[in-house]
Design an enzyme around this catalytic site. Structure first.
Site, PDB file in Angstrom:
ATOM      1  N   GLU A  84       0.884  -1.177   0.000  1.00  0.00           N
ATOM      2  CA  GLU A  84       0.000   0.000   0.000  1.00  0.00           C
ATOM      3  C   GLU A  84       0.911   1.213   0.000  1.00  0.00           C
ATOM      4  O   GLU A  84       1.490   1.552   1.031  1.00  0.00           O
ATOM      5  CB  GLU A  84      -0.858   0.015   1.274  1.00  0.00           C
ATOM      6  CG  GLU A  84      -1.777  -1.165   1.445  1.00  0.00           C
ATOM      7  CD  GLU A  84      -2.974  -1.102   0.532  1.00  0.00           C
ATOM      8  OE1 GLU A  84      -3.139  -0.109  -0.204  1.00  0.00           O
ATOM      9  OE2 GLU A  84      -3.754  -2.067   0.541  1.00  0.00           O
ATOM     10  N   CYS A 140      -2.365   9.014   2.586  1.00  0.00           N
ATOM     11  CA  CYS A 140      -2.151   8.488   1.228  1.00  0.00           C
ATOM     12  C   CYS A 140      -3.370   8.762   0.356  1.00  0.00           C
ATOM     13  O   CYS A 140      -3.243   8.997  -0.836  1.00  0.00           O
ATOM     14  CB  CYS A 140      -1.864   7.001   1.296  1.00  0.00           C
ATOM     15  SG  CYS A 140      -3.101   6.090   2.221  1.00  0.00           S
TER      16      CYS A 140
END
Ligand code: NAP
Length: 465
Positions: free
Chosen positions: A228, A262
């Site tokens: 990720e 993010c």
């Protein structure tokens, strides 16, 4: 090297820890292997009960846990409380869904009986970042532990107190010793852990550089990885949108976690017809944000988590301005104690500038003016990343096109991108691969095993292999 916890609002060192020695690390890995042998044999119901007890502890200690996160990495205390509650919710969701998620799937074949069962893999290494220091870990740990795996956490070096608190919560919840361990080690020792034969798979949330380095090591050892990584999420506004609402959500989506998420919206791609209205509304709101002590409930924007992050964003903004971007508000460090950077809006941004091409991990919004939907989609996809994407439009046809054509792991229409235990989470392109959360995330670290049972059929004929 010591692992230190530093308050980003003041620069003060709160605590420091000696990393594990090689001998201690070896003992931890041996313990993980032993514990896996028993944990995998627990019933799914027993594992689910342990997750429920962990959820209770998160809820009971929410204030103390939130305070630790805020003091260690500077996020707003209110956001830390929300993060702790989200962890409890995720643990409860996996606990409640355990039967459905782990039930074997019966498949009709030429066997007397055939089915797919879901078995754990073993000790899984999780390398995690500081930005959502509880949530990033729990969204890995809840499905992995429920599946019967054991977890080895290598948390970011800046959040050792959160890392230790997580281990303590799972122990107190009754998970056996070694089921979830926090390894206080520097990143330079991750490769060695990943190569160790007792570690069966690994996941990393963080930068591309760190992700590629772990994937390289695991690739050589043929171990499964989930990554990720970063994002430069687009936020599209089209003429049919409620522009005032879109600007309000845009600010929240940009400055969440003091700009260090993010899935924060980073590139705002706005149709020419509503650009001026959107730009004015967003600039007004960004300029008005109350900056200050993250422990103060009135604060809307806290510090960045470290001085290096502030230097990085300062360079990215200055270089973008040199290349022709215009600063509508902010664009500078804030003087005084702590690592504060002003909420910033940049316009006249174009390809070739850091504000267009790189991830902006700070409260800095880059605005793009586009003439139509085709160009909006083209600009949105003109990035190396593909984590989340968001668009504001009331037009059902545009909504369908955006859902189909945006290159991202998640597309949110008329709302900001967020993670949700019930939906898979992850990216494409340089944002990584694999998924977390939901049943998809759970299966990443499971052996999806086919079982075929032949023998005498009910009609007395032998089964054909
Ligand atoms: P980072 O430097 O990559 O650190 C993340 C973790 O990786 C830390 O535990 C770090 O340990 C470790 N690490 C660093 N270099 C490594 C290496 N060469 N090999 C193995 N491990 C290594 O990332 P960050 O700057 O702290 O975090 C921000 C990045 O994470 C941003 O790009 C953000 O977008 C991304 N992120 C992605 C997601 C997502 O779900 N996609 C979520 C949150 C954040 P040390 O702290 O000891 O260096």
């Amino acid at each position: 090297m010591t692992i230190a916890s530093i308050n980003p609002a003041t620069g003060e060192t709160l605590a420091s820890f000696e990393p594990l020695s090689d001998g201690e690390l070896d003992q931890r890995l041996a313990l993980a292997e032993r514990t896996f042998g028993s944990w995998r044999r627990e019933t799914a119901a027993a594992r689910a009960q342990a997750l429920s007890r962990a959820a209770e502890i998160f809820t009971k200690r929410r204030e103390a846990l939130a305070r630790t996160a805020t003091l260690e990495m500077g996020k707003l205390y209110t956001a830390s409380l929300a993060e702790v509650d989200k962890c409890a919710g995720c643990l409860r969701w996996y606990a409640a869904e355990h039967e459905r998620l782990l039930a074997p799937e019966v498949v009709a074949t030429d066997a007397v009986r055939s089915y797919v069962r879901f078995d754990p893999l073993g000790p899984v290494l999780a390398v995690m970042p500081w930005n959502f220091p509880y949530w990033q870990v729990v969204r890995f740990a809840a499905p992995a532990l429920l599946a019967g795996n054991v977890g080895l956490l290598k948390h970011a070096s800046s959040v050792p107190q959160v890392s230790l608190a997580l281990e303590a919560i799972f122990r107190e919840a009754g998970l056996p010793e070694g089921c979830f361990q926090s390894l206080l080690v520097e990143s330079g020792r991750v490769a060695r852990i990943a190569r160790d034969r007792r570690v069966r798979a690994a996941t990393l949330t963080g930068s591309e550089h760190a992700g590629a380095s772990l994937a390289r090591v695991c690739g050589e050892a043929l171990k499964k990885t989930v990554l990720e990584l970063g994002g430069s999420d687009p936020f599209i506004v089209l003429p049919s949108a409620d522009v005032a609402k879109a600007a309000e959500v845009a600010v929240a989506a940009r400055v969440q976690n003091n700009g260090q998420s993010c899935i924060a919206a980073k590139r705002f791609i706005v149709h020419d017809k509503v650009f001026d209205e959107f730009e004015a509304a967003m600039t007004r709101r960004m300029a008005a944000l109350r900056v200050g002590d993250p422990m103060d409930a009135r604060t809307e924007l806290g510090p960045l988590a470290g001085e290096q992050l502030r230097e990085d964003i300062d360079k990215q903004v200055r270089r973008s301005v040199e290349l022709g971007a215009a600063v509508r508000t902010g664009g500078k460090r804030l003087e005084g104690r702590g690592f504060f950077y002003a909420a910033t809006v940049l316009t006249k941004v174009s390809a070739g500038m850091p504000a267009a091409d790189e991830e902006l991990f700070a409260p800095v919004a880059a605005l793009f003016r586009v003439p139509d939907l085709d160009e909006a989609i083209r600009v949105a996809n003109a990035t190396r990343y593909g984590l989340g994407a968001c668009a504001f439009t009331r037009d059902p046809g545009e909504q369908e096109r955006l859902a189909a054509e945006l290159e991202a792991g998640s597309v949110f229409i008329n709302g900001m991108v967020k993670s949700d235990s019930r939906l898979p989470f992850g990216g494409v392109k340089l944002s990584g691969y694999g998924r977390e959360l939901s049943s998809y995330g759970m299966r990443e670290f499971m052996n999806v095993k086919s079982v075929w049972i032949g023998g005498e059929q009910h009609d007395g004929k032998a089964a054909v292999e």
